[in-house]
Design a protein around this motif. Sequence first.
Motif, short mmCIF file in Angstrom:
data_model
loop_
_atom_site.label_atom_id
_atom_site.label_comp_id
_atom_site.label_asym_id
_atom_site.label_seq_id
_atom_site.Cartn_x
_atom_site.Cartn_y
_atom_site.Cartn_z
N THR A 24 7.40 -0.13 -6.14
CA THR A 24 8.30 0.13 -5.00
C THR A 24 8.88 1.53 -5.08
OG1 THR A 24 8.88 -2.22 -4.96
CG2 THR A 24 10.32 -0.72 -3.77
N VAL A 25 9.35 1.91 -6.24
CA VAL A 25 9.94 3.25 -6.41
C VAL A 25 8.91 4.33 -6.14
CG1 VAL A 25 10.94 4.84 -8.10
CG2 VAL A 25 11.73 2.47 -8.00
N SER A 26 7.66 4.09 -6.55
CA SER A 26 6.61 5.10 -6.31
C SER A 26 6.42 5.35 -4.81
CB SER A 26 5.29 4.65 -6.94
OG SER A 26 4.71 3.56 -6.24
N VAL A 27 6.50 4.28 -4.01
CA VAL A 27 6.38 4.44 -2.56
C VAL A 27 7.59 5.20 -2.00
CG1 VAL A 27 6.31 3.22 -0.35
CG2 VAL A 27 4.97 2.38 -2.28
N MET A 28 8.79 4.85 -2.47
CA MET A 28 9.99 5.52 -1.98
C MET A 28 9.97 7.00 -2.33
SD MET A 28 12.68 2.52 -3.09
CE MET A 28 14.14 3.45 -2.64
N LEU A 29 9.58 7.32 -3.56
CA LEU A 29 9.54 8.72 -3.98
C LEU A 29 8.47 9.49 -3.21
CD1 LEU A 29 9.90 8.40 -7.87
CD2 LEU A 29 11.62 9.20 -6.24
N GLN A 30 7.33 8.84 -2.99
CA GLN A 30 6.25 9.50 -2.26
C GLN A 30 6.67 9.85 -0.84
OE1 GLN A 30 3.56 10.70 -3.51
NE2 GLN A 30 1.67 9.94 -2.55
N VAL A 31 7.27 8.89 -0.16
CA VAL A 31 7.71 9.11 1.23
C VAL A 31 8.80 10.17 1.29
CG1 VAL A 31 8.85 8.03 3.21
CG2 VAL A 31 7.06 6.79 1.98
N ALA A 32 9.79 10.07 0.39
CA ALA A 32 10.89 11.04 0.38
C ALA A 32 10.39 12.45 0.10
CB ALA A 32 11.94 10.63 -0.64
N SER A 33 9.50 12.58 -0.89
CA SER A 33 8.99 13.89 -1.26
C SER A 33 8.18 14.51 -0.12
CB SER A 33 8.11 13.77 -2.51
OG SER A 33 7.53 15.01 -2.83
N PHE A 34 7.36 13.70 0.53
CA PHE A 34 6.52 14.24 1.60
C PHE A 34 7.35 14.67 2.80
CE2 PHE A 34 3.58 13.93 5.21
CZ PHE A 34 2.56 14.76 4.75
N GLY A 40 6.97 18.17 2.03
CA GLY A 40 5.58 18.23 2.49
C GLY A 40 4.58 18.02 1.38
N ARG A 41 5.06 17.72 0.17
CA ARG A 41 4.18 17.48 -0.98
C ARG A 41 4.25 16.03 -1.43
NH1 ARG A 41 4.72 22.52 -5.26
NH2 ARG A 41 3.84 24.14 -3.90
N ARG A 42 3.15 15.59 -2.04
CA ARG A 42 3.09 14.24 -2.59
C ARG A 42 3.25 14.28 -4.10
NH1 ARG A 42 -0.58 14.18 1.70
NH2 ARG A 42 -0.32 12.42 3.15
N ILE A 43 4.02 13.35 -4.63
CA ILE A 43 4.20 13.28 -6.08
C ILE A 43 3.00 12.61 -6.73
CG2 ILE A 43 5.64 12.31 -7.92
CD1 ILE A 43 8.00 12.39 -6.01
N PHE A 44 2.52 11.55 -6.10
CA PHE A 44 1.39 10.80 -6.62
C PHE A 44 0.16 11.07 -5.75
CE2 PHE A 44 5.32 8.37 -7.30
CZ PHE A 44 5.33 8.31 -8.69
N ARG A 45 -1.00 10.87 -6.31
CA ARG A 45 -2.22 11.05 -5.53
C ARG A 45 -2.27 10.07 -4.36
NH1 ARG A 45 -7.06 12.42 -9.90
NH2 ARG A 45 -5.90 14.04 -11.01
N MET A 46 -1.71 8.89 -4.59
CA MET A 46 -1.59 7.89 -3.54
C MET A 46 -0.59 6.85 -4.00
SD MET A 46 -4.62 5.67 -1.72
CE MET A 46 -4.26 4.62 -0.30
N ALA A 47 0.18 6.31 -3.10
CA ALA A 47 1.14 5.25 -3.42
C ALA A 47 0.74 4.00 -2.65
CB ALA A 47 2.55 5.69 -3.03
N PRO A 48 1.06 2.81 -3.23
CA PRO A 48 1.78 2.52 -4.47
C PRO A 48 1.06 3.01 -5.73
CG PRO A 48 1.68 0.58 -3.05
CD PRO A 48 0.73 1.58 -2.49
N LEU A 49 1.75 2.87 -6.84
CA LEU A 49 1.36 3.50 -8.10
C LEU A 49 -0.04 3.11 -8.57
CD1 LEU A 49 2.44 5.37 -10.33
CD2 LEU A 49 3.36 3.34 -11.47
N HIS A 50 -0.45 1.86 -8.32
CA HIS A 50 -1.76 1.45 -8.83
C HIS A 50 -2.89 2.28 -8.21
CE1 HIS A 50 -0.87 -1.38 -5.41
NE2 HIS A 50 -2.08 -1.01 -5.04
#
Length: 360
Positions: free
Chosen positions: A301-311, A315-325
């Motif tokens: 869940t946190v990975s999705v929240m961080l990904q959306v907030a960061s983008f 305009g950048r993504r923290i993870f290659r794709m969210a959710p974390l898996h």
Amino acid sequence: MLLYLAEYLARFDTGFNVFQYLTLRAILGVLTALIISFLVGPMMIRRLTVHQIGQTVRDDGPRSHLSKAGTPTMGGALLLVAVSISTLLWSDLSNRYVWVVLIVTMLFGVIGFIDDYKKLVLSDPVGLPARYKYLWQSVVGLGAASFLYVTATGHAETELIIPFFKDAVVDLGPWYILLTYFVIVGSSNAVNLTDGLDGLAIMPTVLVAGALGVFAYASGHAQIADYLLIPPVPGVGEMVVFCGALSGAGLGFLWFNAYPAQVFMGDVGALALGAALGMIAVVVRQELVLLIMGGVFVMETVSVMLQVASFKLTGRRIFRMAPLHHHFELKGWPEPRVIVRFWIVTVILVLIGLASLKIR
């Protein structure tokens, strides 16, 4: 239901009193849900296949997922059938906790079913719009929270227990309703986000449900609760049977959902399972322990929240794709490796959560 029959038969043969033991009924709950899953599962998969109710796959996701397209989905209905029948057969139906947890689980399943039905049967790519999904989740969550608060018979039922600290509790008062709402709805959506790989969500659910059953038994037994320095909650021990049914149903579903999956649970299963875990944690007063033991759900869940907030902000993504898996898949981890490693993490976190019973 069968408990009442056993009480009647005990008038003629005292041997039937054995069904009064929570541990026995919990074991029977596990086995009953498991057997129902094995019996109903193949038939349900065939019907889903015949009606072409299959998974749709995002074309921007891992390429290995393209082969999953068309795999029967909405298999979470199997979980709901197994859990509900097993719980009704072996639980004390005069216990209010049994009914509120079971009803909330089924209602969240209905919300998920509507979403799945619109997507898979009516071919509506949106499904149930997010605002309506969260609206009905909120209605059910707040309704359950208000019911538990109004019917509470002691302070222990509305206190927040701080794990690993002796006698560390916070009297929530009316704030109990808000906390309970967030736990139920948050847990439901966290499990739903985790349900992205074969067997990834169901095994952690089984492990966490089993551990919460231990907490339920301890909290419902006055002497054990006193020994472990946790507040006793009269009647909550009956949740052991529900936890057993949930674990048995989950293992039965995993038989068909293990890699490569024959069926996916869909929102009908994921939303219901998450709500069930949240409800159990609330009634056994272990919301913070759920946060620990369900750490995989939290990370997803946190990975999705961080990904959306960061983008949105940079305009950048923290993870290659969210959710974390999906991030680890795109890094080159084979799907089974991701699944098993997340299971291992869950085992470790569940053991840490269980340790909180003694480390105080």
